[in-house]
Design an enzyme around this catalytic site. Sequence first.
Site, mmCIF file in Angstrom:
data_model
loop_
_atom_site.group_PDB
_atom_site.id
_atom_site.type_symbol
_atom_site.label_atom_id
_atom_site.label_comp_id
_atom_site.label_asym_id
_atom_site.label_seq_id
_atom_site.Cartn_x
_atom_site.Cartn_y
_atom_site.Cartn_z
ATOM 1 N N GLU A 1 36.542 -13.985 -11.514
ATOM 2 C CA GLU A 1 35.510 -13.721 -10.506
ATOM 3 C C GLU A 1 34.948 -12.303 -10.636
ATOM 4 O O GLU A 1 33.733 -12.095 -10.498
ATOM 5 C CB GLU A 1 36.087 -13.970 -9.102
ATOM 6 C CG GLU A 1 36.355 -15.455 -8.861
ATOM 7 C CD GLU A 1 37.155 -15.781 -7.607
ATOM 8 O OE1 GLU A 1 37.437 -16.974 -7.392
ATOM 9 O OE2 GLU A 1 37.496 -14.861 -6.836
ATOM 10 N N ARG B 1 39.998 -14.288 9.410
ATOM 11 C CA ARG B 1 39.503 -15.600 9.852
ATOM 12 C C ARG B 1 40.087 -15.964 11.224
ATOM 13 O O ARG B 1 39.408 -16.581 12.047
ATOM 14 C CB ARG B 1 39.842 -16.677 8.812
ATOM 15 C CG ARG B 1 38.978 -16.574 7.551
ATOM 16 C CD ARG B 1 39.551 -17.430 6.438
ATOM 17 N NE ARG B 1 38.701 -17.521 5.258
ATOM 18 C CZ ARG B 1 39.114 -17.978 4.087
ATOM 19 N NH1 ARG B 1 40.362 -18.397 3.938
ATOM 20 N NH2 ARG B 1 38.283 -18.032 3.054
ATOM 21 N N ASN C 1 33.711 -19.556 7.523
ATOM 22 C CA ASN C 1 34.956 -18.791 7.638
ATOM 23 C C ASN C 1 34.856 -17.372 7.095
ATOM 24 O O ASN C 1 35.853 -16.751 6.745
ATOM 25 C CB ASN C 1 36.136 -19.576 7.042
ATOM 26 C CG ASN C 1 35.983 -19.838 5.564
ATOM 27 O OD1 ASN C 1 34.972 -19.474 4.957
ATOM 28 N ND2 ASN C 1 36.983 -20.468 4.969
ATOM 29 N N LYS D 1 30.946 -13.454 3.282
ATOM 30 C CA LYS D 1 29.977 -14.545 3.183
ATOM 31 C C LYS D 1 28.780 -14.278 4.105
ATOM 32 O O LYS D 1 28.821 -13.373 4.954
ATOM 33 C CB LYS D 1 30.679 -15.865 3.518
ATOM 34 C CG LYS D 1 31.757 -16.263 2.486
ATOM 35 C CD LYS D 1 32.527 -17.496 2.933
ATOM 36 C CE LYS D 1 33.514 -17.969 1.874
ATOM 37 N NZ LYS D 1 34.298 -19.149 2.348
ATOM 38 N N TYR E 1 32.004 -21.301 -7.539
ATOM 39 C CA TYR E 1 32.857 -22.343 -6.955
ATOM 40 C C TYR E 1 33.010 -23.549 -7.890
ATOM 41 O O TYR E 1 33.287 -24.659 -7.412
ATOM 42 C CB TYR E 1 32.294 -22.783 -5.600
ATOM 43 C CG TYR E 1 32.626 -21.843 -4.456
ATOM 44 C CD1 TYR E 1 33.954 -21.565 -4.108
ATOM 45 C CD2 TYR E 1 31.617 -21.245 -3.693
ATOM 46 C CE1 TYR E 1 34.269 -20.719 -3.048
ATOM 47 C CE2 TYR E 1 31.930 -20.394 -2.625
ATOM 48 C CZ TYR E 1 33.262 -20.146 -2.316
ATOM 49 O OH TYR E 1 33.570 -19.312 -1.262
ATOM 50 N N HIS F 1 35.619 -14.654 1.487
ATOM 51 C CA HIS F 1 36.288 -15.242 0.324
ATOM 52 C C HIS F 1 37.228 -14.209 -0.290
ATOM 53 O O HIS F 1 36.900 -13.029 -0.345
ATOM 54 C CB HIS F 1 35.247 -15.638 -0.736
ATOM 55 C CG HIS F 1 35.861 -15.904 -2.091
ATOM 56 N ND1 HIS F 1 36.388 -17.124 -2.445
ATOM 57 C CD2 HIS F 1 36.067 -15.092 -3.163
ATOM 58 C CE1 HIS F 1 36.881 -17.052 -3.683
ATOM 59 N NE2 HIS F 1 36.696 -15.830 -4.139
HETATM 60 N N1 UDP Z 1 35.541 -25.422 2.570
HETATM 61 C C1 UDP Z 1 34.874 -26.305 3.413
HETATM 62 N N2 UDP Z 1 35.506 -27.466 3.764
HETATM 63 C C2 UDP Z 1 36.767 -27.773 3.332
HETATM 64 C C3 UDP Z 1 37.425 -26.879 2.475
HETATM 65 C C4 UDP Z 1 36.785 -25.715 2.116
HETATM 66 O O1 UDP Z 1 33.748 -26.049 3.825
HETATM 67 O O2 UDP Z 1 37.300 -28.828 3.699
HETATM 68 C C5 UDP Z 1 34.866 -24.184 2.171
HETATM 69 C C6 UDP Z 1 35.412 -22.968 2.930
HETATM 70 O O3 UDP Z 1 34.306 -22.101 3.226
HETATM 71 C C7 UDP Z 1 36.346 -22.347 1.933
HETATM 72 C C8 UDP Z 1 35.626 -22.633 0.615
HETATM 73 O O4 UDP Z 1 35.081 -23.935 0.798
HETATM 74 O O5 UDP Z 1 36.545 -20.966 2.182
HETATM 75 C C9 UDP Z 1 36.471 -22.620 -0.625
HETATM 76 O O6 UDP Z 1 37.557 -23.490 -0.445
HETATM 77 P P1 UDP Z 1 39.025 -23.061 -0.886
HETATM 78 O O7 UDP Z 1 39.896 -24.262 -0.791
HETATM 79 O O8 UDP Z 1 38.969 -22.339 -2.190
HETATM 80 O O9 UDP Z 1 39.468 -22.051 0.304
HETATM 81 P P2 UDP Z 1 39.648 -20.458 0.306
HETATM 82 O O10 UDP Z 1 40.193 -20.064 -1.042
HETATM 83 O O11 UDP Z 1 38.294 -19.846 0.577
HETATM 84 O O12 UDP Z 1 40.608 -20.173 1.425
HETATM 85 MG MG MG Z 2 39.494 -20.495 -2.946
#
Ligand code: UDP
Ligand code: MG
Length: 148
Positions: free
Chosen positions: A126, A102, A112, A9, A49, A115
């Site tokens: 994707e 992370r 974080n 990211k 997303y 992805h």
């Molecule tokens: N995210 C956020 N707040 C939240 C949950 C998710 O900003 O409460 C962001 C975070 O950057 C995360 C992304 O949205 O990586 C996608 O969320 P997901 O639940 O898919 O998590 P990931 O698959 O990236 O672990």
């Molecule tokens: Mg995700």
Amino acid sequence: MEKTFIMIKPDGVQRNLVGEIIGRFEKKGFTLKGLKLINVDHAFAEKHYEDLSKKPFFNGLVEYIVSGPVVAMIWEGKNVVLTGRKIIGATNPSDSAPGTIRGDFAVEIGRNVIHGSDSVESAQKEIALWFPDGPVNWQSSLHSWIYE
Ligand code: UDP
Ligand code: MG
């Protein structure tokens, strides 16, 4: 062989973590099958997303992803989707174990660093979105040193 989509990211790029992150996947034994540094626009980030479009953090997430270049990658290997998620660590860096990307390099959920696809099905979706020409066709000469 299984493939996953990994994206560093904008914070990961700005914080000079590109080499470190690629190194972790390389040293594990996974194979790089696609790589580009790219600025994405709002529509593209929203598409990536789209499953999260109803979430309260969606707009902030899209702004985050368009805030600078990202490194988009395809990685290949046995169980690479699930193992890639383990290498990345839990979504919220407060819960990510030390030793994960992370866990080692991030503090807040909205910054974080990386992805990774959460299933084989989303990986296929994707990869098709980010790499319409598909993966690069090559085989690592290390294959027989990594797989029995
Ligand atoms: N995210 C956020 N707040 C939240 C949950 C998710 O900003 O409460 C962001 C975070 O950057 C995360 C992304 O949205 O990586 C996608 O969320 P997901 O639940 O898919 O998590 P990931 O698959 O990236 O672990
Ligand atoms: Mg995700």
